[in-house]
Design an enzyme around this catalytic site. Structure first.
Site, PDB file in Angstrom:
ATOM      1  N   LYS A  77       0.824  -1.220   0.000  1.00 31.85           N
ATOM      2  CA  LYS A  77       0.000   0.000   0.000  1.00 31.85           C
ATOM      3  C   LYS A  77       0.852   1.261   0.000  1.00 31.85           C
ATOM      4  O   LYS A  77       0.472   2.270  -0.590  1.00 31.85           O
ATOM      5  CB  LYS A  77      -0.950   0.015   1.197  1.00 31.85           C
ATOM      6  CG  LYS A  77      -2.094  -0.978   1.054  1.00 31.85           C
ATOM      7  CD  LYS A  77      -3.269  -0.665   1.954  1.00 31.85           C
ATOM      8  CE  LYS A  77      -4.406  -1.633   1.659  1.00 31.85           C
ATOM      9  NZ  LYS A  77      -5.589  -1.401   2.494  1.00 31.85           N
ATOM     10  N   LYS A 117      -4.169  -9.362  -6.165  1.00 32.44           N
ATOM     11  CA  LYS A 117      -5.433  -9.642  -5.487  1.00 32.44           C
ATOM     12  C   LYS A 117      -6.538  -8.729  -6.007  1.00 32.44           C
ATOM     13  O   LYS A 117      -6.294  -7.544  -6.256  1.00 32.44           O
ATOM     14  CB  LYS A 117      -5.214  -9.373  -3.984  1.00 32.44           C
ATOM     15  CG  LYS A 117      -6.346  -9.774  -3.083  1.00 32.44           C
ATOM     16  CD  LYS A 117      -6.081  -9.334  -1.651  1.00 32.44           C
ATOM     17  CE  LYS A 117      -6.521  -7.890  -1.413  1.00 32.44           C
ATOM     18  NZ  LYS A 117      -6.991  -7.602  -0.054  1.00 32.44           N
ATOM     19  N   LYS A 151     -11.026  -3.761  -3.752  1.00 36.20           N
ATOM     20  CA  LYS A 151     -12.024  -2.727  -4.004  1.00 36.20           C
ATOM     21  C   LYS A 151     -11.401  -1.356  -4.161  1.00 36.20           C
ATOM     22  O   LYS A 151     -12.029  -0.448  -4.687  1.00 36.20           O
ATOM     23  CB  LYS A 151     -13.099  -2.725  -2.916  1.00 36.20           C
ATOM     24  CG  LYS A 151     -12.607  -2.507  -1.494  1.00 36.20           C
ATOM     25  CD  LYS A 151     -13.794  -2.311  -0.564  1.00 36.20           C
ATOM     26  CE  LYS A 151     -13.843  -3.324   0.553  1.00 36.20           C
ATOM     27  NZ  LYS A 151     -12.737  -3.227   1.515  1.00 36.20           N
TER      28      LYS A 151
HETATM   29  P1  ATP Z   1      -8.719  -2.710   0.196  1.00 38.63           P
HETATM   30  O1  ATP Z   1      -8.770  -3.079  -1.231  1.00 38.63           O
HETATM   31  O2  ATP Z   1      -9.324  -1.379   0.505  1.00 38.63           O
HETATM   32  O3  ATP Z   1      -7.411  -2.928   0.841  1.00 38.63           O
HETATM   33  P2  ATP Z   1      -9.817  -5.214   0.681  1.00 38.63           P
HETATM   34  O4  ATP Z   1     -11.087  -5.450  -0.043  1.00 38.63           O
HETATM   35  O5  ATP Z   1      -8.580  -5.805   0.167  1.00 38.63           O
HETATM   36  O6  ATP Z   1      -9.668  -3.680   0.897  1.00 38.63           O
HETATM   37  P3  ATP Z   1     -10.906  -5.611   3.378  1.00 38.63           P
HETATM   38  O7  ATP Z   1     -12.133  -4.879   3.167  1.00 38.63           O
HETATM   39  O8  ATP Z   1     -10.156  -5.160   4.540  1.00 38.63           O
HETATM   40  O9  ATP Z   1      -9.871  -5.661   2.173  1.00 38.63           O
HETATM   41  O10 ATP Z   1     -11.175  -7.165   3.453  1.00 38.63           O
HETATM   42  C1  ATP Z   1     -12.203  -7.794   4.126  1.00 38.63           C
HETATM   43  C2  ATP Z   1     -11.997  -9.288   4.014  1.00 38.63           C
HETATM   44  O11 ATP Z   1     -12.056  -9.700   2.643  1.00 38.63           O
HETATM   45  C3  ATP Z   1     -10.660  -9.789   4.535  1.00 38.63           C
HETATM   46  O12 ATP Z   1     -10.856 -10.948   5.282  1.00 38.63           O
HETATM   47  C4  ATP Z   1      -9.876 -10.093   3.304  1.00 38.63           C
HETATM   48  O13 ATP Z   1      -8.934 -11.111   3.511  1.00 38.63           O
HETATM   49  C5  ATP Z   1     -10.960 -10.539   2.345  1.00 38.63           C
HETATM   50  N1  ATP Z   1     -10.572 -10.306   0.961  1.00 38.63           N
HETATM   51  C6  ATP Z   1     -10.331  -9.102   0.386  1.00 38.63           C
HETATM   52  N2  ATP Z   1     -10.007  -9.242  -0.914  1.00 38.63           N
HETATM   53  C7  ATP Z   1     -10.045 -10.575  -1.175  1.00 38.63           C
HETATM   54  C8  ATP Z   1      -9.807 -11.368  -2.346  1.00 38.63           C
HETATM   55  N3  ATP Z   1      -9.464 -10.802  -3.494  1.00 38.63           N
HETATM   56  N4  ATP Z   1      -9.946 -12.709  -2.238  1.00 38.63           N
HETATM   57  C9  ATP Z   1     -10.308 -13.278  -1.081  1.00 38.63           C
HETATM   58  N5  ATP Z   1     -10.538 -12.598   0.060  1.00 38.63           N
HETATM   59  C10 ATP Z   1     -10.412 -11.258   0.030  1.00 38.63           C
END
Ligand code: ATP
Ligand code: LTN
Length: 333
Positions: free
Chosen positions: A115, A198, A201
Site C-alpha cells: 500500500k 489480489k 475494491k
Molecule cells: P482494500 O482493497 O481497501 O485494501 P480489501 O477489499 O482488500 O480492501 P478488506 O475490506 O479489509 O480488504 O477485506 C475484508 C476481508 O475480505 C478480509 O478478510 C480479506 O482477507 C478478504 N478479501 C479481500 N479481498 C479478497 C480477495 N481478493 N480474495 C479473497 N478474500 C479477500
C-alpha cells in the site's frame, strides 16, 4: 461447553467485491449458523482512513457495507454487527499495544509495503504503518478464538499473536491468542485485469473487480474483458492464471468440483465459458442485491442495528481494556 468467539473486520474503503464475499463474508454467514460460536463482525472505518477517503463517501460506504453484510445473511439477532469508531476502546487499546510493537516487525508487513508504494515516501502516514496494531486491538479486545479472513491477512494475525504474547509475558496472562481461519478455496480471488494481483475494491482500474452490487450488464462486460491467455483451452493450472481465477470464481458460486467444470468446457473456447460464468455470477448475486435494495432504504432500521451492536461490543471491549489499563499501571478514575 463455553462458546468460542469469532471476530472479523472489513473496511468501508469502497464498495465490496466478490473477493470480499467469497474470501470473507459468506464464511462469516456460515459460522453464524454454528451454535458453538459467538460471532462479532466489525466495519473498520478507522482502518479505512489510513488511505485518503472523501468523508461523505466514507459515510455512504459504511452504511452500504452494513446493508451488504445483512443482505448476505448476517443476522443482527444472532451476530454482533458494529462500526469500529463507535467503540473508543479500539483506539485506546491500540495506543497501549503500539508501545509493545517493534518498528522492525511493522516494516516487514507485506500489506504495508504494497500500500505504501502508492504514495510518495514523504506522504506515507503513520496510521498506514501502525494499521496492524489497530487490527490486533480489534481482535484482542474481544478475546477472540478464531479470526476468519482471506489469505492476505495471515501475517497480520501472526503479529497479533506476537504482540498479545509479549503483553502476557511482560505483565500477566490477559489476552487469548487468536487463530486465523483461512479457507483454502476462494481465499484469494485475483484481479480480472492482472491475475497476479489480489482483487481489491480500492484498485484504480474498475474493470479489475466485480462488485457485489454490480448490475448484470457490468458483470457481463467485465468478465468479457477479463485478461486470459493465448492457449485457448479452459484448464486449471498456474501457466493460465487468468482462466484459473475465473474457474475459481465459477466453482465458488456453484460449489461445483473444478474438474467437472473443466471437463464440460473441453473443446469450447473462452468466449462460451465467460458467457456462462457471467450468468452464474449474475444469478448468485441477484437475491443479495434484492435484499440490499430493501435494507439501504431503511435508514432507521440500519441505525437501530449499529447502535445495538455498538452497545454490545462496547460492554465486552471495556472489560478487556480495564484489565489492560490496570496491568500497565494506570490509576483508575
Ligand atoms: P482494500 O482493497 O481497501 O485494501 P480489501 O477489499 O482488500 O480492501 P478488506 O475490506 O479489509 O480488504 O477485506 C475484508 C476481508 O475480505 C478480509 O478478510 C480479506 O482477507 C478478504 N478479501 C479481500 N479481498 C479478497 C480477495 N481478493 N480474495 C479473497 N478474500 C479477500
Ligand atoms: N485488515 C483487514 C481488515 C480488518 C480485520 C480486523 C480483519 C481490520 N481489523 C480484525 C479481521 C480482524 C483487511 O485488510 N482485510
Amino acid at each position: 461447553m463455553e462458546k468460542k468467539t469469532i471476530f472479523s473486520g472489513i473496511q468501508p474503503s469502497g464498495e465490496p467485491t466478490i473477493g470480499n464475499y467469497i474470501g470473507a463474508i459468506r464464511n462469516w454467514v456460515e459460522l453464524q449458523e454454528n451454535e458453538n460460536y459467538e460471532n462479532i463482525y466489525c466495519i473498520v472505518d478507522m482502518h479505512a482512513i489510513t488511505v485518503p477517503q472523501v468523508p461523505k463517501d466514507l459515510r455512504r460506504h459504511t452504511l452500504e457495507l452494513l446493508s451488504v453484510l445483512m443482505a448476505s445473511g448476517l443476522d443482527p439477532e444472532k451476530t454482533t454487527l458494529f462500526i469500529q469508531s463507535h467503540v473508543p476502546a479500539h483506539a485506546e487499546l491500540t495506543w497501549v499495544l503500539n508501545t509493545l510493537t517493534y518498528m522492525g516487525q511493522l516494516n516487514r508487513m507485506t500489506q504495508y509495503k504494497d500500500k505504501s508504494k502508492r504514495f510518495e515516501d514523504s506522504s506515507i502516514n503513520s496510521g498506514l504503518f501502525t494499521y496492524p496494531v489497530l487490527m490486533a486491538a480489534d481482535i484482542l479486545l474481544y478475546q477472540a478464538d478464531y479470526v476468519p479472513v482471506g489469505e492476505d491477512q495471515r501475517q497480520h494475525l501472526e503479529l497479533t499473536r506476537d504482540v498479545a504474547e509479549r503483553f502476557n509475558n511482560r505483565y500477566s496472562p490477559t489476552f487469548k491468542l487468536p487463530e486465523a481461519l483461512i479457507k483454502e478455496e476462494g481465499a484469494r480471488i485475483m484481479s480480472l485485469q492482472d491475475p497476479e494481483a489480489k482483487m481489491s475494491k480500492s484498485d484504480a482500474n474498475k474493470d479489475s473487480y466485480l462488485l457485489l452490487l454490480d448490475d448484470p450488464d457490468a458483470i457481463r462486460r467485465k468478465i468479457k474483458r477479463a485478461v486470459t491467455d493465448s492457449v485457448g483451452v479452459v484448464a486449471y493450472n498456474d501457466e493460465q492464471k487468468g482462466i484459473k481465477n475465473l474457474l475459481n470464481i465459477y466453482a465458488s458460486f456453484t460449489n461445483e468440483d473444478i474438474g467437472n467444470i473443466v471437463d464440460r468446457y473441453e473443446g469450447k473456447g473462452y468466449g462460451v465459458f465467460k458467457e456462462d460464468l457471467a450468468e452464474v455470477v449474475v444469478e448468485a448475486l441477484r437475491p443479495i442485491q434484492e435484499r440490499y435494495n430493501d435494507l439501504i432504504n431503511n435508514k432507521d432500521y440500519l441505525e437501530k442495528v449499529y447502535k445495538k451492536g455498538a452497545e454490545k461490543a462496547e460492554y465486552m471491549a471495556n472489560k478487556t481494556l480495564r484489565k489492560v489499563y490496570k496491568k500497565v499501571g494506570f490509576i483508575p478514575r
